[in-house]
Design a protein around this motif. Structure first.
Motif, PDB file in Angstrom:
ATOM      1  N   ILE A 155      13.400  -3.108  57.008  1.00  0.00           N
ATOM      2  CA  ILE A 155      13.077  -4.505  56.724  1.00  0.00           C
ATOM      3  C   ILE A 155      11.578  -4.697  56.921  1.00  0.00           C
ATOM      4  CG2 ILE A 155      13.490  -6.907  57.393  1.00  0.00           C
ATOM      5  CD1 ILE A 155      16.202  -5.919  58.559  1.00  0.00           C
ATOM      6  N   ASN A 173      12.901 -17.032  58.065  1.00  0.00           N
ATOM      7  CA  ASN A 173      13.389 -16.284  56.900  1.00  0.00           C
ATOM      8  C   ASN A 173      14.796 -15.719  57.104  1.00  0.00           C
ATOM      9  OD1 ASN A 173      10.974 -16.613  55.467  1.00  0.00           O
ATOM     10  ND2 ASN A 173      10.059 -14.838  56.478  1.00  0.00           N
ATOM     11  N   LEU A 225      16.661 -13.255  54.572  1.00  0.00           N
ATOM     12  CA  LEU A 225      16.802 -11.866  54.997  1.00  0.00           C
ATOM     13  C   LEU A 225      18.258 -11.414  54.910  1.00  0.00           C
ATOM     14  CD1 LEU A 225      15.669  -9.267  56.184  1.00  0.00           C
ATOM     15  CD2 LEU A 225      15.837 -10.310  58.451  1.00  0.00           C
ATOM     16  N   VAL A 237      13.639  -5.329  51.605  1.00  0.00           N
ATOM     17  CA  VAL A 237      14.712  -4.695  52.368  1.00  0.00           C
ATOM     18  C   VAL A 237      15.174  -3.460  51.607  1.00  0.00           C
ATOM     19  CG1 VAL A 237      17.083  -4.964  53.195  1.00  0.00           C
ATOM     20  CG2 VAL A 237      15.489  -6.873  53.377  1.00  0.00           C
ATOM     21  N   LEU A 250       9.411 -10.316  56.954  1.00  0.00           N
ATOM     22  CA  LEU A 250      10.728 -10.929  56.806  1.00  0.00           C
ATOM     23  C   LEU A 250      11.421 -11.163  58.147  1.00  0.00           C
ATOM     24  CD1 LEU A 250      12.093  -8.944  53.740  1.00  0.00           C
ATOM     25  CD2 LEU A 250      11.168 -11.259  53.768  1.00  0.00           C
TER      26      LEU A 250
END
Length: 102
Positions: free
Chosen positions: A54, A63, A67, A39, A58
């Motif tokens: 992102i 996730n 995340l 990220v 992810l």
């Protein structure tokens, strides 16, 4: 002690400080989490978020919690960079003097 000269110096310092703050407000800082493939958040010095990136892997719903944590870490990383530069800039302009309100 020449009060006029002291006032001029204070005004010059205030102008320099304002100029530095204006420059920092437009500068973009990048915070990241999980390396370049995780990220990334770009944020201006005035704390305006410019972009969020992102990694595709992810985006899986499994996730989601990870995340969310990574976004928070990336934001905090960028924020720490801004605050460190602000402190450095102010200290440079004031010669390290602790002036209330700056």
């Amino acid at each position: 002690m020449d009060l006029n000269k002291l006032l001029e110096q204070a005004q010059a310092m205030a102008a320099s400080l304002q100029e530095a703050q204006d420059e920092m407000a437009e500068k973009v800082y990048t915070g990241s989490s999980g390396g370049k493939d995780g990220v990334q958040i770009e944020i201006k010095g005035n704390f305006e978020i410019v972009s969020v990136s992102i990694a595709d892997e992810l985006m899986d719903l499994e996730n989601k919690d990870m995340l969310q944590d990574m976004i928070m870490i990336a934001f905090n990383d960028a924020t720490e960079q801004i605050l460190a530069e602000q402190n450095s800039s102010v200290n440079g302009l004031t010669g390290g003097l602790n002036i209330p309100g700056l």
